[in-house]
Write an enzyme that holds these catalytic residues in place. Structure first.
Site, PDB file in Angstrom:
ATOM      1  N   ASP A  17       0.852  -1.198   0.000  1.00 47.74           N
ATOM      2  CA  ASP A  17       0.000   0.000   0.000  1.00 47.74           C
ATOM      3  C   ASP A  17       0.886   1.247   0.000  1.00 47.74           C
ATOM      4  O   ASP A  17       0.929   2.004   0.982  1.00 47.74           O
ATOM      5  CB  ASP A  17      -0.953  -0.038   1.200  1.00 47.74           C
ATOM      6  CG  ASP A  17      -1.984  -1.151   1.084  1.00 47.74           C
ATOM      7  OD1 ASP A  17      -2.367  -1.500  -0.060  1.00 47.74           O
ATOM      8  OD2 ASP A  17      -2.394  -1.694   2.122  1.00 47.74           O
ATOM      9  N   LYS A  35       0.612  -8.053  -2.483  1.00 50.04           N
ATOM     10  CA  LYS A  35      -0.759  -7.655  -2.794  1.00 50.04           C
ATOM     11  C   LYS A  35      -0.727  -6.210  -3.282  1.00 50.04           C
ATOM     12  O   LYS A  35      -0.139  -5.339  -2.645  1.00 50.04           O
ATOM     13  CB  LYS A  35      -1.638  -7.764  -1.541  1.00 50.04           C
ATOM     14  CG  LYS A  35      -3.106  -7.450  -1.805  1.00 50.04           C
ATOM     15  CD  LYS A  35      -3.959  -7.648  -0.552  1.00 50.04           C
ATOM     16  CE  LYS A  35      -3.969  -6.457   0.371  1.00 50.04           C
ATOM     17  NZ  LYS A  35      -4.554  -5.222  -0.198  1.00 50.04           N
ATOM     18  N   ASP A  70      -5.892  -6.736  -5.545  1.00 52.77           N
ATOM     19  CA  ASP A  70      -6.986  -6.545  -4.581  1.00 52.77           C
ATOM     20  C   ASP A  70      -7.746  -5.262  -4.907  1.00 52.77           C
ATOM     21  O   ASP A  70      -7.519  -4.215  -4.313  1.00 52.77           O
ATOM     22  CB  ASP A  70      -6.368  -6.487  -3.170  1.00 52.77           C
ATOM     23  CG  ASP A  70      -7.372  -6.169  -2.070  1.00 52.77           C
ATOM     24  OD1 ASP A  70      -8.579  -6.393  -2.272  1.00 52.77           O
ATOM     25  OD2 ASP A  70      -6.927  -5.715  -0.994  1.00 52.77           O
ATOM     26  N   LYS A  86     -11.255  -5.430  -5.368  1.00 50.91           N
ATOM     27  CA  LYS A  86     -12.615  -5.634  -4.821  1.00 50.91           C
ATOM     28  C   LYS A  86     -13.699  -5.157  -5.789  1.00 50.91           C
ATOM     29  O   LYS A  86     -14.483  -4.256  -5.492  1.00 50.91           O
ATOM     30  CB  LYS A  86     -12.765  -4.901  -3.484  1.00 50.91           C
ATOM     31  CG  LYS A  86     -11.760  -5.329  -2.418  1.00 50.91           C
ATOM     32  CD  LYS A  86     -12.027  -4.663  -1.092  1.00 50.91           C
ATOM     33  CE  LYS A  86     -11.012  -5.033  -0.043  1.00 50.91           C
ATOM     34  NZ  LYS A  86      -9.669  -4.452  -0.272  1.00 50.91           N
ATOM     35  N   PHE A  87     -13.744  -5.796  -6.953  1.00 49.95           N
ATOM     36  CA  PHE A  87     -14.730  -5.381  -7.967  1.00 49.95           C
ATOM     37  C   PHE A  87     -16.160  -5.523  -7.430  1.00 49.95           C
ATOM     38  O   PHE A  87     -16.509  -6.521  -6.789  1.00 49.95           O
ATOM     39  CB  PHE A  87     -14.595  -6.236  -9.229  1.00 49.95           C
ATOM     40  CG  PHE A  87     -13.237  -6.162  -9.876  1.00 49.95           C
ATOM     41  CD1 PHE A  87     -12.584  -4.952 -10.052  1.00 49.95           C
ATOM     42  CD2 PHE A  87     -12.608  -7.315 -10.324  1.00 49.95           C
ATOM     43  CE1 PHE A  87     -11.341  -4.888 -10.667  1.00 49.95           C
ATOM     44  CE2 PHE A  87     -11.363  -7.267 -10.938  1.00 49.95           C
ATOM     45  CZ  PHE A  87     -10.732  -6.048 -11.108  1.00 49.95           C
ATOM     46  N   ASP A 115     -19.793  -4.381  -9.301  1.00 47.87           N
ATOM     47  CA  ASP A 115     -20.485  -3.665 -10.381  1.00 47.87           C
ATOM     48  C   ASP A 115     -21.479  -4.646 -11.000  1.00 47.87           C
ATOM     49  O   ASP A 115     -21.688  -5.734 -10.448  1.00 47.87           O
ATOM     50  CB  ASP A 115     -19.435  -3.181 -11.412  1.00 47.87           C
ATOM     51  CG  ASP A 115     -19.894  -1.935 -12.177  1.00 47.87           C
ATOM     52  OD1 ASP A 115     -21.062  -1.896 -12.582  1.00 47.87           O
ATOM     53  OD2 ASP A 115     -19.077  -1.028 -12.379  1.00 47.87           O
ATOM     54  N   ILE A 116     -22.049  -4.311 -12.154  1.00 50.46           N
ATOM     55  CA  ILE A 116     -22.981  -5.251 -12.784  1.00 50.46           C
ATOM     56  C   ILE A 116     -22.183  -6.471 -13.274  1.00 50.46           C
ATOM     57  O   ILE A 116     -20.965  -6.372 -13.509  1.00 50.46           O
ATOM     58  CB  ILE A 116     -23.758  -4.591 -13.951  1.00 50.46           C
ATOM     59  CG1 ILE A 116     -22.813  -4.085 -15.041  1.00 50.46           C
ATOM     60  CG2 ILE A 116     -24.632  -3.452 -13.435  1.00 50.46           C
ATOM     61  CD1 ILE A 116     -23.531  -3.612 -16.310  1.00 50.46           C
ATOM     62  N   ASN A 155     -21.711  -8.161 -16.037  1.00 52.34           N
ATOM     63  CA  ASN A 155     -20.903  -8.111 -17.255  1.00 52.34           C
ATOM     64  C   ASN A 155     -19.619  -7.302 -17.052  1.00 52.34           C
ATOM     65  O   ASN A 155     -18.535  -7.708 -17.484  1.00 52.34           O
ATOM     66  CB  ASN A 155     -21.735  -7.502 -18.395  1.00 52.34           C
ATOM     67  CG  ASN A 155     -20.980  -7.523 -19.702  1.00 52.34           C
ATOM     68  OD1 ASN A 155     -20.636  -8.589 -20.195  1.00 52.34           O
ATOM     69  ND2 ASN A 155     -20.688  -6.348 -20.244  1.00 52.34           N
ATOM     70  N   THR A 156     -19.732  -6.173 -16.365  1.00 54.58           N
ATOM     71  CA  THR A 156     -18.555  -5.323 -16.137  1.00 54.58           C
ATOM     72  C   THR A 156     -17.533  -6.040 -15.258  1.00 54.58           C
ATOM     73  O   THR A 156     -16.317  -6.016 -15.522  1.00 54.58           O
ATOM     74  CB  THR A 156     -19.000  -3.994 -15.475  1.00 54.58           C
ATOM     75  OG1 THR A 156     -19.902  -3.356 -16.368  1.00 54.58           O
ATOM     76  CG2 THR A 156     -17.825  -3.078 -15.199  1.00 54.58           C
ATOM     77  N   THR A 161     -12.618  -6.401   7.413  1.00 57.26           N
ATOM     78  CA  THR A 161     -12.053  -6.530   8.759  1.00 57.26           C
ATOM     79  C   THR A 161     -12.088  -5.200   9.514  1.00 57.26           C
ATOM     80  O   THR A 161     -11.855  -5.161  10.710  1.00 57.26           O
ATOM     81  CB  THR A 161     -10.602  -7.060   8.682  1.00 57.26           C
ATOM     82  OG1 THR A 161      -9.928  -6.391   7.612  1.00 57.26           O
ATOM     83  CG2 THR A 161     -10.559  -8.536   8.446  1.00 57.26           C
ATOM     84  N   ARG A 189      -2.219  -8.288  13.243  1.00 54.33           N
ATOM     85  CA  ARG A 189      -1.412  -7.437  14.121  1.00 54.33           C
ATOM     86  C   ARG A 189      -0.763  -8.309  15.181  1.00 54.33           C
ATOM     87  O   ARG A 189      -1.322  -9.325  15.579  1.00 54.33           O
ATOM     88  CB  ARG A 189      -2.283  -6.384  14.826  1.00 54.33           C
ATOM     89  CG  ARG A 189      -2.931  -5.361  13.891  1.00 54.33           C
ATOM     90  CD  ARG A 189      -1.899  -4.407  13.284  1.00 54.33           C
ATOM     91  NE  ARG A 189      -2.502  -3.365  12.475  1.00 54.33           N
ATOM     92  CZ  ARG A 189      -2.805  -3.465  11.172  1.00 54.33           C
ATOM     93  NH1 ARG A 189      -2.585  -4.607  10.533  1.00 54.33           N
ATOM     94  NH2 ARG A 189      -3.324  -2.453  10.515  1.00 54.33           N
ATOM     95  N   GLN A 212      -8.364  -1.216  11.531  1.00 55.46           N
ATOM     96  CA  GLN A 212      -8.835  -2.605  11.573  1.00 55.46           C
ATOM     97  C   GLN A 212      -9.556  -2.885  12.890  1.00 55.46           C
ATOM     98  O   GLN A 212      -9.199  -2.337  13.928  1.00 55.46           O
ATOM     99  CB  GLN A 212      -7.639  -3.570  11.430  1.00 55.46           C
ATOM    100  CG  GLN A 212      -6.883  -3.427  10.117  1.00 55.46           C
ATOM    101  CD  GLN A 212      -7.629  -4.058   8.938  1.00 55.46           C
ATOM    102  OE1 GLN A 212      -8.811  -4.368   9.031  1.00 55.46           O
ATOM    103  NE2 GLN A 212      -6.941  -4.228   7.824  1.00 55.46           N
ATOM    104  N   ARG A 228       0.581  -2.508   6.941  1.00 57.10           N
ATOM    105  CA  ARG A 228       1.339  -1.551   7.754  1.00 57.10           C
ATOM    106  C   ARG A 228       2.343  -2.132   8.734  1.00 57.10           C
ATOM    107  O   ARG A 228       3.434  -1.551   8.888  1.00 57.10           O
ATOM    108  CB  ARG A 228       0.351  -0.580   8.434  1.00 57.10           C
ATOM    109  CG  ARG A 228      -0.254   0.390   7.428  1.00 57.10           C
ATOM    110  CD  ARG A 228      -1.524   1.041   7.921  1.00 57.10           C
ATOM    111  NE  ARG A 228      -2.635   0.106   7.919  1.00 57.10           N
ATOM    112  CZ  ARG A 228      -3.903   0.435   8.154  1.00 57.10           C
ATOM    113  NH1 ARG A 228      -4.208   1.701   8.439  1.00 57.10           N
ATOM    114  NH2 ARG A 228      -4.854  -0.468   8.111  1.00 57.10           N
TER     115      ARG A 228
END
Ligand code: C5P
Length: 225
Positions: A11, A33, A59, A61-62, A64-65, A67-68, A117, A171, A180, A201
Site C-alpha cells: 500500500d 498484494k 486486490d 474488490k470489484f 459492479d454489474i 458483465n462489467t 475486517t 497485528r 482494523q 502496515r
C-alpha cells in the site's frame, strides 16, 4: 512453506517506493498484494514488473454489474496475476459471471470479500454474515473468500477445507490496530486454518520491513510446530 502463505500489502504511493519495499523484503515472502492506492497510481505496468518475480494478489474488490465485473476479471487474468477479488455483496449472478471469466486463467484464484475486517460489527454477526456470503461464493464457483481470522473455522466447516480463506487484519505485539477491528496475530491465523495472511502496515511501515516480514513468518511457523 510459510513464505507461500504470507502476502505483503504494497500500500505505497508510487512505483519507486513499492519496488524499494519489495527489494528490502526480498524473497522471504512469496506474494505481494497490490490494492487501490498503488494500482490507481501506477496501473498495469507495475503489476507486469512484480509478477516476474512474485505471485501477485490484485486486490481491487470489484463490485459492479455482472458483465462489467466479468470483463474486469478477464483483464486481471490477462495481467498474469495469481489472485483477484470481488465483493460478495455484488450478489450470486455477479459472482457466477466472475467465476466463469476466471476459469479461462488456471493460474488465477478468484475470491470474494465477505465482511471487511475494518467493519465495526459484532463478532457473532460478522461470523454469521461471513459464513452466509462464503456459502454463496462457493455456490457461485469461486475459490474462496477474504475474511477475518475469527471467521475462518466456521467458513471451513460450512464450505469445506479446500475453500480458501485469505485473512487481513493481522497485528502482533503492541502494534496499533489502525482502522482494523477484527484482528489476530500470524500464529493464531495459521492455527485457525487461514490459507493466506495479508500484512500491510506492520511490515511496510516498520523501520526494517525485511525483519518484520521474518518476524511474521516465524510466528506462522510456530503454529505448525
Ligand atoms: O495495513 P494492514 O495490514 O491493515 O493492511 C491490510 C490490507 O488488506 C489493506 O491493503 C486492505 O486494503 C486489505 N484488506 C482488508 N480487509 C479486507 C480486504 C482487504 O484489510 N476485507
Amino acid at each position: 512453506m510459510m513464505r507461500d502463505r504470507l502476502m505483503v500489502a504494497l500500500d505505497m504511493p508510487d512505483r519507486e517506493q513499492a519496488l524499494s519495499i519489495r527489494q528490502r523484503i526480498g524473497d522471504s515472502v512469496g506474494w505481494f498484494k497490490v490494492g487501490l492506492r498503488l494500482f490507481v497510481a501506477e496501473g498495469p505496468s507495475l503489476i507486469r514488473t512484480i509478477v516476474q518475480n512474485h505471485r501477485v494478489f490484485l486486490d481491487l474488490k470489484f463490485h459492479d454489474i455482472p458483465n462489467t465485473v466479468a470483463e474486469a476479471v478477464t483483464s486481471a487474468g490477462n495481467l498474469g496475476v495469481h489472485m483477484t477479488n470481488i465483493h460478495a455483496e455484488g450478489g450470486l449472478e455477479m459472482m457466477r459471471a466472475a467465476a466463469q471469466s476466471a476459469a479461462a486463467f488456471p493460474q488465477m484464484k478468484i475470491i470474494a470479500v465477505t465482511v471487511l475486517t475494518s467493519s465495526p460489527i459484532q463478532p457473532d454477526q460478522a461470523r454469521h454474515e461471513a459464513v452466509h456470503k462464503a456459502t454463496l461464493a462457493r455456490d457461485a464457483g469461486l475459490d474462496g473468500v477474504v475474511c477475518s481470522v475469527h471467521e475462518v473455522a466456521n467458513i471451513k466447516k460450512a464450505c469445506g477445507a479446500d475453500f480458501l480463506t485469505v485473512t487481513p487484519g493481522i497485528r502482533w505485539g503492541d502494534q496499533p490496530q489502525n482502522d482494523q477491528k477484527r484482528v489476530a496475530d500470524p500464529e493464531m491465523a495459521i492455527r485457525q486454518g487461514a490459507d493466506y495472511i495479508v500484512v500491510g502496515r506492520p511490515i511496510i511501515q516498520a523501520s526494517d520491513p525485511g525483519a518484520a516480514a521474518l518476524e511474521a513468518l516465524s510466528m506462522m511457523q510456530r503454529a505448525s510446530s
